[in-house]
Design an enzyme around this catalytic site. Structure first.
Site, PDB file in Angstrom:
ATOM      1  N   CYS A  98     -92.823 -47.333  45.111  1.00 39.40           N
ATOM      2  CA  CYS A  98     -93.553 -46.067  45.299  1.00 39.40           C
ATOM      3  C   CYS A  98     -94.549 -46.197  46.448  1.00 39.40           C
ATOM      4  O   CYS A  98     -94.683 -45.287  47.281  1.00 39.40           O
ATOM      5  CB  CYS A  98     -94.291 -45.688  44.025  1.00 39.40           C
ATOM      6  SG  CYS A  98     -93.210 -45.409  42.598  1.00 39.40           S
ATOM      7  N   CYS A 101     -96.126 -49.187  40.810  1.00 36.90           N
ATOM      8  CA  CYS A 101     -94.763 -49.268  41.346  1.00 36.90           C
ATOM      9  C   CYS A 101     -94.792 -49.684  42.814  1.00 36.90           C
ATOM     10  O   CYS A 101     -95.322 -48.956  43.668  1.00 36.90           O
ATOM     11  CB  CYS A 101     -94.060 -47.923  41.187  1.00 36.90           C
ATOM     12  SG  CYS A 101     -92.527 -47.772  42.093  1.00 36.90           S
TER      13      CYS A 101
END
Length: 216
Positions: free
Chosen positions: A134, A131
């Site tokens: 993230c 991600c």
């Protein structure tokens, strides 16, 4: 690297050192380089200066080689110290072990129980390695962790990778029904207070301020 064409051993010119004579001056009297120079150029420079081939001149050559090697070593040492300083500074701003990672429900429940005893707020970052958002918020989250530590705040920062080593969703993610990441959850006394997906550090900080008295 210093251009060898711009460097001249004037102390070795044939006008100063006549054939068959010795130059008795110490090597410290020769010009000192401000930059490192390749040792392969030394023989070329000495040959170009038309030095008389005497025992004394070979000794001078060795002294010069030694001084040049010292200069190069000092330059390398200074660069290493500077890079080390930068690395240490980055480590201080973003301590690796500030945010604790858990992998199982059992570990998570232990953290919640510990926080309840100390009346601490628990902030959890749910993420996955693939991600991009993230990874973007990770450093900001870690800096918030360090900032709370500097303030002596009762906050526990945790993180959990929602994908396990078998590329499957973890039991924790399934139980909490995590559907999007990065997702942040806030717990107090073992109770979930708030949860939202975000990559905005200021939004996380606003939620921390809502549930604690710290200001950082």
């Amino acid at each position: 690297m210093l251009n060898c064409n711009s460097f001249s051993f004037r102390a070795f010119s044939s006008a100063t050192v006549q054939a068959g004579q010795y130059d008795t001056r110490p090597a410290s009297s020769f010009p000192m380089m401000h930059h490192a120079i390749s040792m392969n150029h030394i023989g070329f420079l000495l040959m170009k200066s038309e030095l008389p081939h005497t025992v004394r001149n070979f000794k001078v050559e060795r002294q010069i080689r030694h001084r040049l090697q010292s200069v190069e070593n000092n330059v390398v040492s200074d660069v290493y110290k500077e890079e080390s300083s930068i690395i240490e500074e980055d480590d201080e701003n973003c301590p690796v072990d500030c945010v604790r990672e858990f992998k199982t429900d059992e570990e998570f429940l232990k953290f919640l129980a510990k926080a309840k005893k100390s009346d601490s707020l628990v902030v959890v970052d749910f993420f996955r390695n693939s991600c991009g958002s993230c990874k973007y918020i990770e450093q900001g989250f870690t800096k918030l962790c360090k900032g709370s530590g500097d303030q002596g705040a009762g906050i526990i920062f945790l993180k959990h990778n929602v994908i396990d080593e078998y590329d499957e969703q973890t039991e924790v993610a399934e139980r909490l029904r995590i559907r999007s990441v990065p997702l942040f959850q806030f717990y107090k006394d073992g109770v979930l207070l708030e949860a939202f997906p975000t990559r905005d550090k200021e939004r996380i900080l606003a939620a921390i301020r809502k549930y604690t008295s710290v200001d950082f």
